[in-house]
Design an enzyme around this catalytic site. Sequence first.
Site, PDB file in Angstrom:
ATOM      1  N   SER A 224      75.690  21.363  53.913  1.00 10.54           N
ATOM      2  CA  SER A 224      75.396  22.241  52.634  1.00 10.54           C
ATOM      3  C   SER A 224      76.888  22.915  52.748  1.00 10.54           C
ATOM      4  O   SER A 224      77.949  22.158  52.652  1.00 10.54           O
ATOM      5  CB  SER A 224      74.378  22.978  52.704  1.00 10.54           C
ATOM      6  N   LYS A 228      80.742  21.058  52.883  1.00 13.41           N
ATOM      7  CA  LYS A 228      81.811  21.293  52.036  1.00 13.41           C
ATOM      8  C   LYS A 228      82.966  21.546  53.104  1.00 13.41           C
ATOM      9  O   LYS A 228      84.022  21.048  53.016  1.00 13.41           O
ATOM     10  CB  LYS A 228      81.746  22.470  50.941  1.00 13.41           C
ATOM     11  N   TRP A 317      69.801  19.742  43.432  1.00 12.80           N
ATOM     12  CA  TRP A 317      70.983  20.830  43.013  1.00 12.80           C
ATOM     13  C   TRP A 317      72.481  20.213  43.774  1.00 12.80           C
ATOM     14  O   TRP A 317      73.526  20.710  43.429  1.00 12.80           O
ATOM     15  CB  TRP A 317      70.478  21.864  44.149  1.00 12.80           C
ATOM     16  N   HIS A 368      66.917  19.260  50.953  1.00 12.13           N
ATOM     17  CA  HIS A 368      68.069  19.769  51.335  1.00 12.13           C
ATOM     18  C   HIS A 368      67.999  20.317  52.884  1.00 12.13           C
ATOM     19  O   HIS A 368      67.438  21.433  52.931  1.00 12.13           O
ATOM     20  CB  HIS A 368      68.445  20.903  50.420  1.00 12.13           C
TER      21      HIS A 368
HETATM   22  C1  GTR Z   1      73.349  27.241  48.013  1.00 12.04           C
HETATM   23  C2  GTR Z   1      74.569  26.770  47.241  1.00 12.04           C
HETATM   24  C3  GTR Z   1      74.824  25.388  47.677  1.00 12.04           C
HETATM   25  C4  GTR Z   1      75.040  25.205  49.059  1.00 12.04           C
HETATM   26  C5  GTR Z   1      73.676  25.687  49.706  1.00 12.04           C
HETATM   27  C6  GTR Z   1      73.609  25.854  51.431  1.00 12.04           C
HETATM   28  O1  GTR Z   1      72.837  28.338  47.637  1.00 12.04           O
HETATM   29  O2  GTR Z   1      74.464  26.737  46.101  1.00 12.04           O
HETATM   30  O3  GTR Z   1      76.081  25.073  47.245  1.00 12.04           O
HETATM   31  O4  GTR Z   1      76.149  25.563  49.968  1.00 12.04           O
HETATM   32  O5  GTR Z   1      73.436  27.222  49.422  1.00 12.04           O
HETATM   33  O6  GTR Z   1      74.814  26.040  51.928  1.00 12.04           O
HETATM   34  O7  GTR Z   1      72.658  25.887  51.998  1.00 12.04           O
END
Ligand code: GTR
Length: 392
Positions: A224, A228, A317, A368
């Site tokens: 996540s 990145k 998402w 996720h």
């Molecule tokens: C979310 C964000 C994502 C992702 C995520 C995470 O809230 O919108 O871009 O990075 O967090 O890191 O779990």
Amino acid sequence: MKQKQMLRASGLALVAGSVWGVELPDVLKTADGKTVDSVTVWESVRRPEILELFKTQEFGRNPVERPASLSFEAVEAGTEVLEGKALRKRVNIRYSGPGCAGSIRVTAFIPKAVKPAPAFLLICTMTEQGSEPAPGVKNPVWPVEEIVARGYAALSFFAGDVDPDTFDGFTNGAHSVFQPDPKARTADSWGTLAAWAWGASRIMDWIETEPLIDRTRVAVIGHSRGGKTALWCGASDTRFALTISNDSGCGGAKLNRMDLPKSEHIARITTAFPHWFCENFKKYGDNEAVLPLDQHMLVALVAPRLAYVASASEDAWAGQEGEFRSCVLASPVWRLYGKKGLVGDTFPAVAKPLQEGCVGYHLRAGKHDLERYDWDRYMDFADKHWRSASVH
Ligand code: GTR
């Protein structure tokens, strides 16, 4: 979102230079419009151009790479753990700058059966505890025992050691070490993700001094926001042989111009997390069409080394197909080197990993997360491409 400028994900054809009829920056065309047809032109012109775009427009520019003050403090020289199968080492990576001093705590589990051992370095953005499992407790996010059993060293650090994951006006962490006056920041000064990636590179500095780890076979991995970060780290630091981006989504592997209705986009991410990227990135919110880059170019910076992007079926998402398309569109750069990039250009079904080429991709069933299924596929890919001996 300017809908008409965004890509539509519904059944339209992929045509040369664009996806679904919307133009994307061509990874193999220089800023002055010349086609990149050799590795020499890629490495001397186009790659530096793209790297500069990500430095100035998305992640921000680091004020320093390896600081002169960098030192490694051995906290634990090597304790036998995991029933004698691994050595655990702990190191504090210390540095200082004009503002103050900082340090990153690293824990390494190194298999005794493989010398030197290839390694996975986890950028742990979850909890501090998450970076080191308690003895006997199974942690699917960080399955140290299984990683060691497959002949890999498992290294992790807590990203918060480098920089806190809060919008603090850049007055803490590595930002305050190297740029004590936040007012001196410019629109391309580094954000928090760049600082975390910088931290992973400092761990690579230590790995280069550690004879038990094979520095030529080190994977950097994150989930996540960490995914990145891992992409930016592997894109900008060519010492990492494999870059793994798990469910990275917006600002990671997902194409910004791809119109996936339930996915995150730049305006949202730069508002919710104003500290992650450089100031310049904000100006592309609801204005993706003028971005001089898109995320396939970030994946392309990893070439000719190994890259792996993964998504989860319930993670709209993160824009799963946008993550996949980046891999497809980055692949011509591997071909320039005479290698295979991603083999396959049809969005795969769940649990049908694409691992033939130097770019891997899979879609896992579920939410996720970073799960055991993901780890198993990453290790399969590393086994396959590194021909590492398994020591089950
Ligand atoms: C979310 C964000 C994502 C992702 C995520 C995470 O809230 O919108 O871009 O990075 O967090 O890191 O779990």
